[in-house]
Design a protein around this motif. Structure first.
Motif, short mmCIF file in Angstrom:
data_model
loop_
_atom_site.label_atom_id
_atom_site.label_comp_id
_atom_site.label_asym_id
_atom_site.label_seq_id
_atom_site.Cartn_x
_atom_site.Cartn_y
_atom_site.Cartn_z
N GLY A 1 2.95 0.48 -10.71
CA GLY A 1 1.76 0.55 -9.88
C GLY A 1 0.55 -0.07 -10.55
O GLY A 1 -0.22 -0.81 -9.93
N ILE A 2 0.39 0.21 -11.85
CA ILE A 2 -0.73 -0.38 -12.60
C ILE A 2 -0.57 -1.89 -12.70
O ILE A 2 -1.53 -2.65 -12.52
CB ILE A 2 -0.81 0.25 -14.01
N LEU A 3 0.66 -2.34 -12.96
CA LEU A 3 0.91 -3.78 -13.06
C LEU A 3 0.60 -4.47 -11.74
O LEU A 3 -0.04 -5.53 -11.71
CB LEU A 3 2.37 -4.03 -13.45
N TYR A 4 1.03 -3.87 -10.65
CA TYR A 4 0.78 -4.48 -9.36
C TYR A 4 -0.71 -4.48 -9.03
O TYR A 4 -1.23 -5.44 -8.45
CB TYR A 4 1.55 -3.75 -8.26
N ALA A 5 -1.42 -3.39 -9.39
CA ALA A 5 -2.86 -3.33 -9.15
C ALA A 5 -3.58 -4.45 -9.91
O ALA A 5 -4.50 -5.09 -9.38
CB ALA A 5 -3.41 -1.96 -9.56
N VAL A 6 -3.16 -4.70 -11.14
CA VAL A 6 -3.76 -5.78 -11.93
C VAL A 6 -3.48 -7.13 -11.27
O VAL A 6 -4.37 -8.00 -11.19
CB VAL A 6 -3.22 -5.76 -13.37
N LEU B 1 -3.00 -7.67 -8.13
CA LEU B 1 -3.82 -7.76 -6.92
C LEU B 1 -5.25 -8.16 -7.25
O LEU B 1 -5.85 -8.99 -6.56
CB LEU B 1 -3.81 -6.42 -6.18
N VAL B 2 -5.79 -7.55 -8.29
CA VAL B 2 -7.16 -7.89 -8.69
C VAL B 2 -7.25 -9.36 -9.10
O VAL B 2 -8.19 -10.07 -8.72
CB VAL B 2 -7.63 -6.97 -9.84
N PHE B 3 -6.26 -9.81 -9.85
CA PHE B 3 -6.24 -11.22 -10.27
C PHE B 3 -6.13 -12.14 -9.06
O PHE B 3 -6.84 -13.16 -8.98
CB PHE B 3 -5.07 -11.45 -11.23
N SER B 4 -5.24 -11.80 -8.11
CA SER B 4 -5.08 -12.63 -6.90
C SER B 4 -6.36 -12.63 -6.08
O SER B 4 -6.74 -13.65 -5.50
CB SER B 4 -3.91 -12.11 -6.06
N PHE B 5 -7.02 -11.47 -6.03
CA PHE B 5 -8.26 -11.38 -5.26
C PHE B 5 -9.35 -12.26 -5.86
O PHE B 5 -10.08 -12.95 -5.15
CB PHE B 5 -8.73 -9.92 -5.21
N LEU B 6 -9.45 -12.26 -7.20
CA LEU B 6 -10.50 -13.03 -7.87
C LEU B 6 -10.20 -14.53 -7.85
O LEU B 6 -11.12 -15.35 -7.73
CB LEU B 6 -10.65 -12.55 -9.32
N GLN B 7 -8.92 -14.89 -7.95
CA GLN B 7 -8.56 -16.30 -8.04
C GLN B 7 -8.21 -16.92 -6.69
O GLN B 7 -8.21 -18.15 -6.56
CB GLN B 7 -7.36 -16.47 -8.99
N GLY B 8 -7.92 -16.11 -5.70
CA GLY B 8 -7.48 -16.63 -4.41
C GLY B 8 -8.62 -17.13 -3.55
O GLY B 8 -9.80 -16.94 -3.85
N GLY B 9 -8.25 -17.78 -2.44
CA GLY B 9 -9.22 -18.29 -1.51
C GLY B 9 -9.74 -17.21 -0.58
O GLY B 9 -9.42 -16.02 -0.72
N ILE B 10 -10.52 -17.63 0.40
CA ILE B 10 -11.18 -16.68 1.28
C ILE B 10 -10.16 -15.91 2.12
O ILE B 10 -10.35 -14.73 2.42
CB ILE B 10 -12.19 -17.42 2.19
N PHE B 11 -9.05 -16.57 2.49
CA PHE B 11 -8.06 -15.89 3.32
C PHE B 11 -7.43 -14.72 2.59
O PHE B 11 -7.33 -13.61 3.12
CB PHE B 11 -6.96 -16.88 3.75
N ILE B 12 -6.99 -14.95 1.37
CA ILE B 12 -6.30 -13.90 0.63
C ILE B 12 -7.26 -12.79 0.20
O ILE B 12 -6.87 -11.63 0.07
CB ILE B 12 -5.57 -14.50 -0.60
N LYS B 13 -8.53 -13.13 -0.01
CA LYS B 13 -9.52 -12.10 -0.36
C LYS B 13 -9.65 -11.09 0.77
O LYS B 13 -9.63 -9.87 0.56
CB LYS B 13 -10.87 -12.74 -0.65
N SER C 1 0.83 -1.20 0.00
CA SER C 1 0.00 0.00 0.00
C SER C 1 0.87 1.26 0.00
O SER C 1 0.50 2.28 -0.57
CB SER C 1 -0.94 0.00 1.22
N ILE C 2 2.05 1.18 0.66
CA ILE C 2 2.99 2.30 0.60
C ILE C 2 3.46 2.52 -0.84
O ILE C 2 3.54 3.66 -1.32
CB ILE C 2 4.19 2.04 1.53
N PHE C 3 3.74 1.43 -1.52
CA PHE C 3 4.19 1.53 -2.91
C PHE C 3 3.10 2.13 -3.80
O PHE C 3 3.37 2.99 -4.65
CB PHE C 3 4.60 0.16 -3.44
N LEU C 4 1.84 1.70 -3.61
CA LEU C 4 0.75 2.24 -4.41
C LEU C 4 0.55 3.73 -4.12
O LEU C 4 0.27 4.51 -5.04
CB LEU C 4 -0.54 1.47 -4.13
#
Length: 289
Positions: free
Chosen positions: A178-183, A185-197, A150-153
């Motif tokens: 920053g854009i690459l990392y945001a993408v 994060l969105v991918f990890s959020f959509l594909q990850g389990g409940i913990f990572i969400k 979040s500091i980096f963003l």
């Protein structure tokens, strides 16, 4: 933000990036001495509710995972550099709010995850065999990793045109990273389990708050922000209005911007002193009639 800064700005932690790096250093040494110490320091809401209150604080000691000590030192130096730059640009108070807000959101996210699993995630708990093991594994996702991201963003949003050396060779503007990392994060959020969400959503929510509350500053470059701060400081100086004044030497925050001022609780009346005279002055006592 401004009204809170007027009341509580004096309590802001100066040079907070150095404090954070110091916490990581302590945590790293503890892990070297006791490799499994992280299991007793992590943010485990189940353990907290069973008396292990220290976990609400000690999880910030766990450094972002990195197997190679050389790259870990480089990473920590990078985050110290961008954190210090943000603190100087935003101001100490605003940077403190940004970091501690992220920490509080992460803690809240861990407990929200626990509540969600207790109501809707019985199959997940059954997969780990017990409620304790389930939350112990889930606590590993609530770490300082996303706080640092979040500091980096925040840095990428404030200094989009600053270039960094990717892999120490390729110059690239930080906004593209920053854009690459945001993408990612969105991918990890959509594909990850409940913990990572919950971990991603909670720890990065402070960046969303920052973006929404800083839209009037997003179009300004660092020099313009600095000039705006200098202009406000000059207005205060020209008006002659000060917030603090030492009862001994008469110095104000205009004369010494870095000086700390405090009221003395042992003096009868509202007497304020600078840090040089706070412990050396003679206490004022009213004569009893």
């Amino acid at each position: 933000m401004s009204s809170f800064e007027k009341k509580f700005g004096k309590y802001a932690v100066r040079n907070l990036p150095a404090v954070m790096i110091g916490c990581y250093a302590v945590g790293y040494v503890m892990q070297l001495i006791t490799p499994f110490i992280a299991e007793f320091l992590s943010l485990d809401p189940y353990a907290v509710l069973h008396g292990q209150i220290w976990r609400l604080v000690t999880w910030v000691l766990i450094p972002p995972s990195e197997s190679n000590i050389f790259f870990m030192l480089i990473m920590l130096y990078f985050y110290y550099s961008i954190g210090t730059t943000l603190e100087r640009t935003w101001g100490t108070w605003r940077f403190n709010v940004y970091i501690f807000e992220g920490i509080l959101f992460t803690i809240a996210g861990a407990f929200l995850m626990m509540g969600y699993l207790l109501v809707f995630g019985q199959d997940v708990i059954a997969y780990y065999g017990s409620m304790e093991m389930c939350f112990r594994n889930g606590s590993l996702f609530f770490s300082t990793y996303y706080i640092n991201m979040s500091i980096f963003l925040g840095f990428a949003a404030t200094f989009p045109d600053v270039s960094v050396l990717l892999m120490f060779i390729i110059p690239i503007k930080v906004k593209w990273l920053g854009i690459l990392y945001a993408v990612m994060l969105v991918f990890s959020f959509l594909q990850g389990g409940i913990f990572i969400k919950f971990a991603i959503g909670a720890s990065l929510f402070n960046f969303v708050v920052f973006f929404l509350t800083s839209r009037n500053m997003m179009h300004l470059n660092p020099k313009q922000i600095h000039r705006r701060q200098e202009f406000k400081r000059d207005i205060r100086r020209s008006s002659g209005i000060t917030k603090h004044k030492c009862a001994i030497c008469g110095r104000t925050e205009v004369d010494s911007p870095e000086m700390q001022f405090r009221f003395c609780s042992k003096c009868d009346g509202n007497y304020e002193y600078c840090e040089e005279h706070l412990y050396t002055h003679t206490h004022v006592k009213r004569t009893k009639m």
